[in-house]
Write a protein that holds these residues in place. Sequence first.
Motif, PDB file in Angstrom:
ATOM      1  N   GLU A  97      -2.279  46.040  33.974  1.00 49.43           N
ATOM      2  CA  GLU A  97      -1.692  45.150  34.461  1.00 49.43           C
ATOM      3  C   GLU A  97      -1.236  43.758  34.427  1.00 49.43           C
ATOM      4  O   GLU A  97      -0.865  43.578  34.337  1.00 49.43           O
ATOM      5  N   TYR A  98      -2.099  43.800  32.735  1.00 49.04           N
ATOM      6  CA  TYR A  98      -1.730  42.382  31.823  1.00 49.04           C
ATOM      7  C   TYR A  98      -0.147  42.926  31.097  1.00 49.04           C
ATOM      8  O   TYR A  98      -0.193  41.784  29.838  1.00 49.04           O
ATOM      9  N   LEU A  99      -0.228  43.782  31.005  1.00 53.28           N
ATOM     10  CA  LEU A  99       1.347  44.416  30.221  1.00 53.28           C
ATOM     11  C   LEU A  99       2.383  43.540  30.514  1.00 53.28           C
ATOM     12  O   LEU A  99       3.136  43.023  29.371  1.00 53.28           O
ATOM     13  N   VAL A 100       2.876  42.646  31.540  1.00 52.91           N
ATOM     14  CA  VAL A 100       3.824  41.751  32.448  1.00 52.91           C
ATOM     15  C   VAL A 100       3.392  40.693  30.976  1.00 52.91           C
ATOM     16  O   VAL A 100       4.824  40.435  31.172  1.00 52.91           O
ATOM     17  N   VAL A 101       2.328  40.891  30.297  1.00 50.52           N
ATOM     18  CA  VAL A 101       2.125  39.061  29.376  1.00 50.52           C
ATOM     19  C   VAL A 101       3.180  39.500  28.180  1.00 50.52           C
ATOM     20  O   VAL A 101       3.605  38.434  27.428  1.00 50.52           O
ATOM     21  N   LEU A 102       3.085  41.104  27.800  1.00 52.39           N
ATOM     22  CA  LEU A 102       4.038  40.736  26.106  1.00 52.39           C
ATOM     23  C   LEU A 102       5.352  40.192  26.965  1.00 52.39           C
ATOM     24  O   LEU A 102       6.202  40.508  27.848  1.00 52.39           O
ATOM     25  N   ASP A 103       6.163  39.952  25.289  1.00 50.89           N
ATOM     26  CA  ASP A 103       7.703  39.619  25.489  1.00 50.89           C
ATOM     27  C   ASP A 103       8.722  41.119  24.704  1.00 50.89           C
ATOM     28  O   ASP A 103       8.768  40.712  24.050  1.00 50.89           O
ATOM     29  N   ALA A 104       8.919  41.356  25.796  1.00 51.48           N
ATOM     30  CA  ALA A 104       9.404  42.684  25.825  1.00 51.48           C
ATOM     31  C   ALA A 104      11.424  42.437  24.361  1.00 51.48           C
ATOM     32  O   ALA A 104      11.216  43.259  23.380  1.00 51.48           O
ATOM     33  N   SER A 105      11.093  41.263  24.577  1.00 48.12           N
ATOM     34  CA  SER A 105      12.317  40.824  23.786  1.00 48.12           C
ATOM     35  C   SER A 105      11.816  40.612  21.650  1.00 48.12           C
ATOM     36  O   SER A 105      12.635  40.631  21.199  1.00 48.12           O
ATOM     37  N   HIS A 106      10.019  40.499  22.040  1.00 48.78           N
ATOM     38  CA  HIS A 106       9.718  40.018  20.483  1.00 48.78           C
ATOM     39  C   HIS A 106       8.288  40.863  20.168  1.00 48.78           C
ATOM     40  O   HIS A 106       7.788  40.602  20.832  1.00 48.78           O
TER      41      HIS A 106
END
Length: 338
Positions: A97-106
Amino acid sequence: MSEVSRELYGRDGVTVVENHKSRRYELLVAGTIVGTLDFRILGRRRVLGHTEIAADHRGRGLGTGLIKAVLDDLISQGIRVTNYCPAVDCFLHAQPEYLVVLDASHPSMHPHSAPLRQLVHAQHARLRELAQRSQDPGLDGFERRRVTDQFAAVAAQHAAAVADVLLTAARTLSGDDAAVLLDNLKQFEQALRVLKGRAYGDARFLGLSAAETWREAQRLLDEHEATEVRIVSDLERLHGADGATDLARTLAKRQWSSPTRPHPNSPHAGVAGRLAHQLWRIADSTWDELEGRGLPTEPAEHANQHSAFSHYLFGTPDDARSMSESDTTHTHQDPGQQ
């Protein structure tokens, strides 16, 4: 607390603070620093480095507590993360549920380690960007409608692709998660229909507040993302790297062959859902062409080491374009600066 430090967590003698001057988060037990997590600031993004817990304090879950406090704080501020810390990576795998913190563009230094997760994060990052632009008060009415239309189109394509690919795969994991995802998809497509209708003057929706319409759409998008990343994490554990890569490729391809308009009252799941999406894709494509609707198109293939689809899937730079720019300028660019 000093001017350069900010407390993130404090309970039972354990405190987590952000030491802005030293560029690190500090874990204190009874006032003594026993753990740290290094970071760098790049605009609105945080780059997480190395987590360290003093040897005589290990085995007590303090590292997990430090990471959780840091990520909770970053999520609450809407700050995205590029992670290079193995301990944080392990935490994210255990707490999807914490994966939302990742910046997919970087992405981090290992963009190939979780292709399905990377693709899902990239798609949600794109939706968040379009949603934010759509609500920019500086846009004129025409530009706001155009960006809102793009958001609705990309979101509709994503929702249909998720229904066809991830919803089907999720049924092998948990009937509960699949049911939650299906219900969310129906509500989300209805919200997209209202959003698009209001932007283009549909009389049925003109009495609705623009702010409330967007809040509902974003609430459902947040709920969708949380459910999706949980399912994706479980699928990666179930199918392994190869199986997850195949799912990522299937999802990405389906994204580009899905309807560009929301159809909340059509079937979403099973054979009926896939057939409905195919038929709506034909109808939507016809309407888009007649309207001259400017929408994103599937990347073309390039004759370099990786196809454009691979770049889209994994977020890697375009080899051919990089080489062309290098030949033009005759200078060397550090890949880390791209």
